[in-house]
Motif scaffolding. Structure first.
Motif, short mmCIF file in Angstrom:
data_model
loop_
_atom_site.label_atom_id
_atom_site.label_comp_id
_atom_site.label_asym_id
_atom_site.label_seq_id
_atom_site.Cartn_x
_atom_site.Cartn_y
_atom_site.Cartn_z
N THR A 94 -8.01 -6.94 15.17
CA THR A 94 -7.10 -6.21 14.27
C THR A 94 -7.24 -6.62 12.81
N TYR A 95 -7.94 -7.71 12.53
CA TYR A 95 -7.99 -8.20 11.15
C TYR A 95 -8.75 -7.24 10.22
N VAL A 96 -9.73 -6.54 10.74
CA VAL A 96 -10.48 -5.62 9.88
C VAL A 96 -9.59 -4.47 9.40
N PRO A 97 -8.89 -3.73 10.30
CA PRO A 97 -7.98 -2.69 9.79
C PRO A 97 -6.84 -3.25 8.95
N ILE A 98 -6.34 -4.44 9.29
CA ILE A 98 -5.27 -5.05 8.50
C ILE A 98 -5.76 -5.34 7.09
N ALA A 99 -6.97 -5.90 6.99
CA ALA A 99 -7.54 -6.20 5.66
C ALA A 99 -7.75 -4.92 4.86
N LEU A 100 -8.27 -3.89 5.53
CA LEU A 100 -8.53 -2.63 4.83
C LEU A 100 -7.24 -2.01 4.31
N ILE A 101 -6.21 -1.98 5.14
CA ILE A 101 -4.93 -1.39 4.74
C ILE A 101 -4.32 -2.18 3.59
N SER A 102 -4.27 -3.51 3.73
CA SER A 102 -3.65 -4.35 2.70
C SER A 102 -4.39 -4.25 1.38
N LEU A 103 -5.73 -4.25 1.43
CA LEU A 103 -6.51 -4.17 0.20
C LEU A 103 -6.34 -2.82 -0.49
N GLN A 104 -6.37 -1.74 0.29
CA GLN A 104 -6.23 -0.42 -0.32
C GLN A 104 -4.85 -0.23 -0.92
N VAL A 105 -3.81 -0.69 -0.22
CA VAL A 105 -2.45 -0.58 -0.76
C VAL A 105 -2.31 -1.46 -2.00
N TRP A 162 -4.88 -8.23 -2.01
CA TRP A 162 -4.49 -8.34 -0.60
C TRP A 162 -3.07 -8.86 -0.49
N MET A 163 -2.73 -9.89 -1.27
CA MET A 163 -1.39 -10.46 -1.21
C MET A 163 -0.33 -9.45 -1.63
N VAL A 164 -0.60 -8.72 -2.72
CA VAL A 164 0.34 -7.70 -3.18
C VAL A 164 0.42 -6.55 -2.17
N GLY A 165 -0.74 -6.12 -1.68
CA GLY A 165 -0.77 -4.99 -0.77
C GLY A 165 -0.24 -5.28 0.62
N SER A 166 -0.10 -6.55 0.97
CA SER A 166 0.41 -6.88 2.30
C SER A 166 1.91 -6.67 2.42
N ILE A 167 2.60 -6.55 1.31
CA ILE A 167 4.06 -6.48 1.33
C ILE A 167 4.55 -5.22 2.04
N ILE A 168 4.06 -4.05 1.60
CA ILE A 168 4.56 -2.79 2.16
C ILE A 168 4.18 -2.63 3.63
N PRO A 169 2.90 -2.70 4.01
CA PRO A 169 2.58 -2.56 5.44
C PRO A 169 3.16 -3.68 6.29
N GLY A 170 3.29 -4.89 5.72
CA GLY A 170 3.90 -5.99 6.47
C GLY A 170 5.36 -5.72 6.77
N LEU A 171 6.09 -5.20 5.77
CA LEU A 171 7.49 -4.87 5.98
C LEU A 171 7.64 -3.74 7.00
#
Length: 214
Positions: A94-105, A162-171
């Motif tokens: 799952t890390y590849v889609p997680i990284a892609l989503i977080s980076l794009q966001v 990645w750190m900034v983009g992880s907030i929305i999908p993480g929530l």
């Protein structure tokens, strides 16, 4: 030693099982689900821990996910054990889609663009940054000059977005896991309490019957 494995695993086997556990990911998921249901605490407390773990897997703090999830669960007054188990959502599959989503966001929120493909943006720059770290470590004991270019590029192009983009999908992921897990855990705890009550009543009846025979 009490906790020592009976069968020693070779390094290739350890690496292989990190990507594909013995019994498969489905069996591993069932194990985590079983352990999650049997955790002590209220459904809401356990669910807050699950929220913390699910949110953490979207962050770029690799190697520290247990620490981050545990601290977040403690702040939220959730189950720390549930938070640690919930980090299972982050795995090599799952890390590849997680990284892609977080980076794009993250790049969208910052108004920037990801340079190149995912492997060029993450894996190559991660390797270059690791090379800088090793070079700078060696430079501490040699006349070599420390280099920070690749580390700066990694922070600017990968880590910070990645750190900034992880907030929305993480929530979002954490909230979904929370609201799905509360009714499931509550129903399981009620069934378990009913089974234990029925078992105690059966033992009491057997003890009473034995006393009458005497």
């Amino acid at each position: 030693m009490v906790f020592k494995r009976r069968d020693s695993r070779s390094i290739p086997r350890v690496v292989a099982e990190a990507f594909w556990p013995r019994g498969g990911w489905v069996r591993a998921a069932h194990y985590v689900k079983h352990r999650m249901r049997r955790l002590p605490g209220t459904p809401e407390q356990i669910a807050r821990g699950i929220f913390a773990g699910a949110f953490t897997v979207f962050t770029p703090f690799f190697g520290l996910h247990f620490v981050v999830a545990g601290l977040l669960a403690w702040v939220m007054r959730g189950s720390i054990l549930a938070a640690l188990l919930a980090t299972f959502l982050g795995n090599p599959l799952t890390y590849v889609p997680i990284a892609l989503i977080s980076l794009q966001v993250g790049h969208w929120m910052l108004g920037t663009q990801m340079r190149g493909s995912l492997d060029e943006s993450v894996f190559s720059k991660f390797g270059a940054a690791a090379g800088d770290l090793w070079h700078n470590f060696v430079a501490m004991f040699t006349p070599e000059t420390a280099h920070w270019d690749e580390l700066y590029r990694f922070h600017h192009d990968v880590f910070f977005p990645w750190m900034v983009g992880s907030i929305i999908p993480g929530l979002i992921c954490g909230a979904v896991c929370y609201y799905l897990s509360v009714p499931v855990i509550r129903a399981y705890q009620k069934r378990r309490t009913a089974r234990l009550k029925k078992k105690m009543e059966k033992l009491r009846d057997q003890a009473g019957a034995a006393a009458v025979k005497r």
